[in-house]
Design a protein around this motif. Structure first.
Motif, PDB file in Angstrom:
ATOM      1  N   GLU A  60      -5.963  -4.702   1.821  1.00 14.23           N
ATOM      2  CA  GLU A  60      -6.514  -4.392   0.500  1.00 14.23           C
ATOM      3  C   GLU A  60      -5.399  -4.083  -0.490  1.00 14.23           C
ATOM      4  O   GLU A  60      -5.446  -4.496  -1.645  1.00 14.23           O
ATOM      5  N   TYR A  61      -4.394  -3.388  -0.014  1.00 14.38           N
ATOM      6  CA  TYR A  61      -3.249  -3.127  -0.888  1.00 14.38           C
ATOM      7  C   TYR A  61      -2.621  -4.432  -1.345  1.00 14.38           C
ATOM      8  O   TYR A  61      -2.282  -4.615  -2.503  1.00 14.38           O
ATOM      9  N   GLN A 117      -9.997   0.608  -5.513  1.00 13.30           N
ATOM     10  CA  GLN A 117      -9.396   1.794  -6.112  1.00 13.30           C
ATOM     11  C   GLN A 117      -7.974   2.025  -5.612  1.00 13.30           C
ATOM     12  O   GLN A 117      -7.039   2.184  -6.391  1.00 13.30           O
ATOM     13  N   ARG A 137      -4.055   1.903  -7.403  1.00 11.25           N
ATOM     14  CA  ARG A 137      -3.001   2.910  -7.253  1.00 11.25           C
ATOM     15  C   ARG A 137      -1.726   2.248  -6.771  1.00 11.25           C
ATOM     16  O   ARG A 137      -0.642   2.543  -7.221  1.00 11.25           O
TER      17      ARG A 137
END
Lengths: 115, 145, 776
Positions: free
Chosen positions: C761-762, C768, C772
């Motif tokens: 996902e990063y 969310q 970040r």
């Protein structure tokens, strides 16, 4: 001794349930640890507690000389301890993931599948 | 969060690892007759690897293990399943234990022992998977923050 | 043999590999497998011809009396032969039909697996083994109907077929359990010898009904017939194989197999003959209503299945002979016709019989094959179908119960079948040439060989019915009739069945002549016999979804605590009730503990309580740790060295794990209101009390003999181990341990997957945490 253990196990179960009913996710994990310990202890002491007679067959004999502690609950509990560790690591990681995504400590805010 | 490397830890880890591993193999082999066995030996070995891992980091651990911890889990399961087959070959019900004596060193080899080795590998593999996965993502987070 | 079938499954799994090596020739290669089985079966024939039957025994789970024993007698030999021979031909045919299909390997895997399951089903002697194979055929059939999984219609049909057949399978399982209870054996061979004991048993009626539901759903009997036509969403080779020659006959096979054990009662005769006759008529009417060539054939299959069931219901020697002949004839001509339908569809690009015509000029060879096969369907001499129909009418004329009604239904079925046969033959192949979406050509040899061979067999057996005498005789004897002496012949002189046949010929041709009109006039029957049962099925499914939604909304509202409290209250209620009301509570407290043991117990309690009240995460973990180590001490004190070591090691690793994670997690916060906390305290307190009371009453209760005595006594003699705990883990109960290893492995994979997903996902940079990541 079994009566004493019965009381102890009751307290362990009560604390485990109390912690699992908290809204904080970290407390849920601690409740889970308490619960698995309580259950292991329950199975272990239910079979009767024997002092100083481990379920080992002495060398040279084909069966233990006297009565020994019941080996079956011990085998059950042994695997249960290790499995509980596996489940705990899974739960810990799950909680951590949930915290990172939702940034909420409150289980009530995690009730929808799409947050 | 976990920094590799105080001196005492490094030295201790390097000295203790072989001893602990040797001990775990000892526990594994004697498990059928005295306290020990696959689960316990596996936990001892995972403890040893974890210590080494904290002292020297992921790279050193994977260099030493040669395989990923997940492969250890798979190997463990494979050993477990394989140990059930010899009975089949001998025409007995699935899972019946088979015993052979290895002549020169007078060692009792058996399918339960193979099974126990499977348990050992599965335990080591799962514990290390959990711990390395957690530390890996920690490092990912640290490098980003 | 058993190993050969299991190996067949392995070969099925290897199909994709073979496909990589041999490409489009793989189906031919795979066809060797059923061909080899067919040769092996053929080699057994001399033994069976002498009236012997073979029992190949192989213990599977001896502890539960489950064996993988195979029973080969006339009946299973006939079915197995059909499965393997038609299977071989279908694979050859499919190789051509699905040429260029990228999913060919998947098709081969599933159809080979199906073949093996079907073979296992007809050969199995043990009820459990039979059931396992039965369910395997349902599952593989599901995969085959839904082969074109991108098509929603195919998916829906596949699901429908699965629900209906597996739902029936559940009833069947219940029936089997009752059967085994009543007959005191799981072996079909044994049960068939205990017919009297079974039919007189008090469980006979429920057992028979359950088994009938299983067989009727599988064999598409009214009112479960609706799934079979929908299953035509499958590729044509599948329809030819599963939905005409083999799988749908599994139900009929089962009924035939159990005929000696359960048959002969009035319930059996009336149910089977009436349901069969109604199914027959339903299928015939629906067939007349259809214009899709595959549907026409599908409904005529429903009809044939009805006929077979009816014949089993009649149960006389003549009916059983008719059953065997009709079964063989139907498998031969229906397999051939489906393959012909596939060829026509493949070449013209349409399945609508009204939109084609005159094909005999462009595809003469196919036309010849179609001609022979559909004449057999029509029941005209000198084909095997004629023989089957004559015998059927003859046995109906001799029926005991409801003779007139059944005769009427059977006769209507017969002339409608004749009409269907003429439609299938004349519409596409004769008459003026009609333009079709694709320009048709003669079918390739690979597609023709299968139907041609089957049609040739229909003709051959029809011309020389004497060749079948022994086979029919052996099979009928296996069905429990008295020593039958069978002489089949085409010509029996002018008698009533022949006259009925001739009448049905005339009527059938009339129906064909006025087909369009008849079809329109019959429209009013649709809601009754077609839409009705299917609508019922849809209503049932919708109702199930509604109930599931309702109870999910009520019970699973997303609050973890509510789930827990609800579970605990139910537990408290039930266990508490049993403990306090059902048995007098008899508790004896005795403190016979040493001082140091009391201290350890106190430490545990203190640790647990401290874990609840600590405001700091580290302190709470430490408190749990103290408790864990105290438990290890208990294990040391009370003769459990293995447990003590394990507990110590796990405690240590747990601390490592928690320390790694805990400081990534939020601090403790007080979130609940005081009232909630009191409520939780009450629930927790009463649960703890319950556990204490439970344990105390168990300790005071009567001790049953322990199973571990066996383990203690045999650990050294049998398992050569001195540490009994370890012997239990790796020998006596090794299967459980294996399961636990899998749990560990799953937990590890779960941990890994969750954290991997996180990293992915990063990388993707959305969500969310992803945002970040980009800022950091």
């Amino acid at each position: 001794m079994e009566s004493l253990m019965a009381v102890t196990i009751g307290v362990l179960f009560a604390t485990a349930i109390y912690m699992m009913l908290r809204r904080s996710i970290v407390k849920l994990v601690i409740g889970l640890m308490l619960l698995s310990n309580a259950a292991n202890l329950l199975i272990f002491s239910m079979a009767g507690m024997v002092r100083g007679a481990p379920p080992l067959v002495p060398k040279g004999l084909s069966a233990p000389a006297g009565a020994v502690a019941d080996p079956l609950p011990q085998a059950l509990v042994l695997t249960a301890i290790v499995i509980a560790f596996g489940v705990l690591s899974f739960a810990v990681v799950l909680v951590r993931r949930a915290w990172e995504v939702v940034r909420a400590d409150d289980l009530d805010r995690m009730k929808d599948t799409d947050t | 969060m976990v920094r590799s490397g105080t001196l005492i830890l490094s030295v201790a880890a390097r000295l203790l690892l072989p001893l602990q591993l040797l001990f775990s193999v000892f526990l594994l082999l004697r498990g059928h007759d005295e306290p020990g066995g696959g689960f316990i030996a596996g936990l001892v070995a995972s403890g040893a690897f974890t210590l080494y891992f904290f002292a020297y980091g992921r790279g050193a651990l994977s260099k030493m293990l040669k395989v990923s911890p997940r492969d250890l889990v798979a190997m463990g399961l494979l050993f477990g399943v394989l140990s059930t087959l010899p009975a089949w070959w001998m025409g007995e019900p699935f899972f019946t234990s088979q015993w052979w004596t290895i002549p020169v060193i007078d060692f009792k080899a058996s399918t339960p022992l193979i099974f126990d080795i499977g348990v050992y590998l599965a335990v080591v593999g799962s514990v290390l998977t959990a711990i390395t996965a957690l530390v890996d993502t920690d490092h990912a987070d640290d490098s980003r923050d | 043999m058993q190993l050969a079938i299991l190996a067949g499954f392995v070969v099925a799994g290897l199909a994709p590999l073979l496909h990589r090596g041999f490409g489009a020739r793989t189906p031919l290669l795979m066809a060797m497998l059923p061909a080899a089985f067919a040769v092996w079966l053929a080699s057994l024939w001399p033994v069976l011809a002498d009236g012997e039957s073979l029992l190949l025994e192989w213990a599977w789970v001896p502890g539960l009396d489950i064996t993988l024993t195979f029973l080969i007698d006339g009946l299973s030999w006939l079915f197995a032969m059909l499965i393997t021979v038609i299977g071989t031909l279908v694979l050859v045919y499919a190789g051509e039909y699905l040429k260029g299909e990228c999913d060919l390997p998947r098709f081969l895997v599933v159809i080979t697996a199906f073949m093996m399951s079907m073979l296992g089903l007809v050969l199995a002697d043990n009820l459990v083994a039979l059931f396992v194979f039965w369910e395997l055929t349902s599952i593989t059939s599901y995969l085959l109907i839904g082969f074109h999984h991108t098509d929603p219609v195919a998916r829906k049909s596949a699901q429908q077929g699965l629900f209906v057949t597996v739902g029936g399978g559940l009833a069947l399982l219940a029936g089997f359990v009752m059967l085994a209870q009543a007959g005191d054996s799981w072996s079909l061979a044994v049960l068939n010898e205990r017919g009297g004991q079974l039919t007189g048993h008090e469980l006979y009626t429920p057992m028979l009904l359950c088994i009938l539901i299983g067989a009727f759903t599988k064999s598409a009997q009214f009112p479960f017939h609706f799934w079979l036509p929908n299953a035509m969403a499958a590729p044509t080779p599948v329809s030819a194989y599963l939905h005409s020659a083999t799988m749908v006959k599994a139900g009929v096979y089962l009924l035939a197999r159990l005929h000696p054990a359960l048959g002969g009662t009035e319930l059996w005769e009336v149910t089977l003959s009436l349901v069969g006759a109604v199914t027959m008529l339903t299928g015939a009417f629906l067939a007349i209503r259809s214009i899709n060539i595959k549907l026409l054939l599908a409904y005529s299959t429903v009809m044939a299945l009805g006929t077979l069931t009816m014949l089993l219901g009649l149960g006389t020697e003549g009916a059983l002979v008719a059953f065997v002949v009709f079964l063989l004839a139907h498998s031969l001509y229906k397999g051939a016709l489906f393959m012909v339908a596939g060829i026509v569809d493949h070449e013209t690009g349409t399945k609508d019989v009204t939109a084609m015509g005159g094909l005999r000029r462009v595809m003469p060879r196919t036309a010849v094959v179609a001609c022979v096969a559909s004449l057999s369907l029509a029941g005209l001499p000198p084909l095997l179908g004629f023989l089957g129909k004559e015998l059927m009418l003859k046995s109906v004329l001799a029926a005991d119960h409801y003779g007139g009604l059944i005769l009427l239904l059977a006769f209507t079925g017969a002339f409608l079948t004749l009409a269907v046969a003429t439609i299938v033959l004349l519409k596409p192949f004769f008459g003026p040439r009609v333009e079709t979406p694709k320009t048709p050509h003669e079918a390739p040899a690979g597609m023709l060989v299968g139907p041609a061979l089957l049609a040739a067999l229909s003709l051959l057996f029809g011309l020389a019915p004497g060749t079948l005498d022994t086979l029919v005789e052996v099979t009928v004897n296996g069905l429990g009739a008295v020593e039958a002496n069978v002489h089949l012949a085409l010509w029996h002189g002018i008698n009533l069945p022949l006259l009925l046949s001739m009448a049905s010929l005339v009527l059938g041709l009339l129906v064909f002549r006025y087909w369009d009109g008849v079809r329109r006039r019959l429209a009013w029957l649709d809601p009754l016999i077609h839409r009705g049962p299917e609508r019922g099925y849809e209503k049932l499914m919708a109702g199930m979804v509604w109930v599931a939604e309702w109870q999910t909304r009520c019970l699973q509202n997303g609050y973890v605590r509510n789930y827990l409290v609800m579970t605990l209250l139910v537990l408290l209620g039930l266990v508490g009730h049993a403990l306090l009301v059902r048995h007098p509570l008899d508790i004896e407290m005795s403190i016979d503990a040493y001082f140091h043991e009391v201290v350890v117990a106190g430490l545990m309690i203190a640790g647990a309580l401290a874990a609840c009240v600590m405001r700091s995460r580290l302190a709470a973990v430490a408190a749990v740790g103290i408790m864990g180590f105290s438990i290890a001490l208990i294990f040391v004190l009370f003769s459990a060295p293995d447990l003590a070591i394990t507990q110590l090691l796990v405690e240590t690793l747990t601390v490592v794990l928690l320390v790694l994670v805990l400081f990534r997690l939020p601090r403790f916060a007080t979130l609940s209101a005081p009232a909630e906390r009191w409520r939780d305290l009450v629930v927790a307190g009463s649960f703890g009390t319950l556990m204490t009371l439970l344990m105390l009453s168990v300790l005071n209760g009567e001790r049953l003999p322990r199973i571990s005595d066996y383990m203690v006594a045999n650990s050294q003699p049998l398992a050569h181990g001195h540490n009994i705990v370890n012997v239990i883990l790796v020998d006596f109960r090794a299967l459980d341990t294996l399961g636990e290893m899998f749990v560990l492995a799953l937990a590890a994979i779960g941990v890994h997957a969750m954290l991997r997903f996180h990293a992915a996902e990063y990388d993707a940079g959305h969500g969310q945490s992803g945002r970040r990541g980009n800022n950091g």
